[in-house]
Scaffold this motif. Structure first.
Motif, PDB file in Angstrom:
ATOM      1  N   UNK A 108      -6.381  -1.253 -25.788  1.00  0.00           N
ATOM      2  CA  UNK A 108      -5.559  -0.803 -24.672  1.00  0.00           C
ATOM      3  C   UNK A 108      -6.302  -1.059 -23.358  1.00  0.00           C
ATOM      4  N   UNK A 109      -5.547  -1.390 -22.313  1.00  0.00           N
ATOM      5  CA  UNK A 109      -6.174  -1.647 -21.016  1.00  0.00           C
ATOM      6  C   UNK A 109      -6.043  -0.441 -20.083  1.00  0.00           C
ATOM      7  N   UNK A 110      -5.148   0.491 -20.419  1.00  0.00           N
ATOM      8  CA  UNK A 110      -5.007   1.721 -19.623  1.00  0.00           C
ATOM      9  C   UNK A 110      -4.286   2.751 -20.476  1.00  0.00           C
ATOM     10  N   UNK A 116      -9.438  -1.464 -19.152  1.00  0.00           N
ATOM     11  CA  UNK A 116      -9.225  -2.877 -18.828  1.00  0.00           C
ATOM     12  C   UNK A 116     -10.026  -3.348 -17.635  1.00  0.00           C
ATOM     13  N   UNK A 117     -10.472  -2.399 -16.779  1.00  0.00           N
ATOM     14  CA  UNK A 117     -11.264  -2.794 -15.622  1.00  0.00           C
ATOM     15  C   UNK A 117     -12.653  -3.291 -16.010  1.00  0.00           C
ATOM     16  N   UNK A 143      -7.207  -3.362 -11.952  1.00  0.00           N
ATOM     17  CA  UNK A 143      -6.152  -2.531 -12.531  1.00  0.00           C
ATOM     18  C   UNK A 143      -6.189  -1.119 -11.939  1.00  0.00           C
ATOM     19  N   UNK A 144      -5.002  -0.593 -11.648  1.00  0.00           N
ATOM     20  CA  UNK A 144      -4.881   0.776 -11.142  1.00  0.00           C
ATOM     21  C   UNK A 144      -3.800   1.499 -11.946  1.00  0.00           C
ATOM     22  N   UNK A 200      -0.709  -0.949 -11.899  1.00  0.00           N
ATOM     23  CA  UNK A 200      -0.752  -1.912 -10.805  1.00  0.00           C
ATOM     24  C   UNK A 200      -1.835  -2.947 -11.075  1.00  0.00           C
ATOM     25  N   UNK A 201      -1.484  -4.223 -10.895  1.00  0.00           N
ATOM     26  CA  UNK A 201      -2.443  -5.325 -11.005  1.00  0.00           C
ATOM     27  C   UNK A 201      -2.547  -5.955  -9.621  1.00  0.00           C
ATOM     28  N   UNK A 202      -3.739  -5.944  -9.032  1.00  0.00           N
ATOM     29  CA  UNK A 202      -3.918  -6.466  -7.681  1.00  0.00           C
ATOM     30  C   UNK A 202      -4.464  -7.892  -7.720  1.00  0.00           C
TER      31      UNK A 202
END
Length: 263
Positions: A60-62, A76-77, A86-87, A96-98
């Motif tokens: 999982x990334x978040x 994921x960060x 990633x936020x 959120x992906x910046x």
């Protein structure tokens, strides 16, 4: 085996959800944009856990795990692919992906654990495109949204130096340009009602700067910055010098040619 552990082990196996339990959303963005993948309030209400992952990957990334009493986490960060981009919204679970890259083009899955578990797949496509515009003074400038029609978006907002300059609000059925009171643009702004693109006519050097685009829909929120440079129409000293040199060379060549012809 603990029921919670068993649930998440089964979750990563394709086909674990019935077709009715999976919702798919397509999102098209440009390199450098920021995009927020929204959660659905009706689906997340009362959820025991929300977890984001990339399709066909186990990690999982978040995640927000209320059942285990853990703090919201964004592992994921630590992934080289995202590296701090990633936020996670602690309240809604939106991701959120910046500063998007073409390598971020993937299918992102949101898994919601509750009485009736849900899965939403966001098929994100990141396209490479020029995000700067350079024109000569007096020319028209078109700032594109990147879409042909804005049917899926409820709000399109253009801003310049923190001031709103144009807006499409489908909720109020309004198509507005804020140029009547702004002496900088006074009557020079147009808004394409189909695509949402912003057009600045008879551009001036004072129009140079960053223009910010916000586009929101029920599934995602997009942020983009387009840099505009309006150059003075007069020739610079360097350009004039260059022209003089070219003309001089051509004259010399003509004289030499005439001389040879007469000889």
């Amino acid at each position: 085996m603990n029921r919670s552990v068993l649930f998440w082990l089964l979750l990563v196996v394709d086909g674990v959800f019935a077709a009715d339990d999976v919702k798919s959303v397509s999102v098209s963005v440009l390199v450098g944009d920021s995009v927020t993948l929204n959660t659905d309030d009706t689906e997340t209400q009362g959820a025991e856990a929300l977890r984001w992952k990339i399709q066909d990957e186990k990690q999982f990334i978040a995640e927000i795990d209320k059942e285990a009493g853990k703090k919201p986490d964004v592992p994921g960060n630590n992934d080289e692919r995202f590296k701090g981009r990633l936020e996670l919204d602690d309240q809604t679970g939106s991701l959120t992906i910046t500063n998007l890259k073409t390598t971020d083009s993937r299918v992102y899955e949101l898994h919601i654990k509750k009485k009736e578990s849900k899965c939403t797949r966001f098929n994100v496509t990141v396209r490479d495109a020029v995000k700067t515009v350079s024109v000569m003074e007096g020319e028209s400038v078109t700032l594109p949204t990147g879409v042909i029609e804005i049917q899926g978006y409820d709000l399109v907002l253009w801003k310049f130096k923190d001031n709103s300059v144009a807006e499409i609000n489908k909720g109020t059925n309004q198509f507005l340009v804020y140029d009547s009171d702004d002496v900088r643009f006074k009557g020079r702004l147009q808004l394409n009602e189909k695509s949402g693109s912003l057009i600045i006519s008879n551009s001036k050097t004072t129009d140079s700067g960053d223009y910010h685009l916000n586009m929101s829909s029920s599934s995602h929120f997009l942020q983009r910055t387009i840099g505009v440079t309006v150059n003075e129409s007069g020739l610079s000293p360097g350009a004039v010098a260059g022209i003089v040199i070219v003309v001089a060379v051509l004259l010399v060549a003509a004289v030499v040619a005439v001389y040879h012809c007469r000889k």
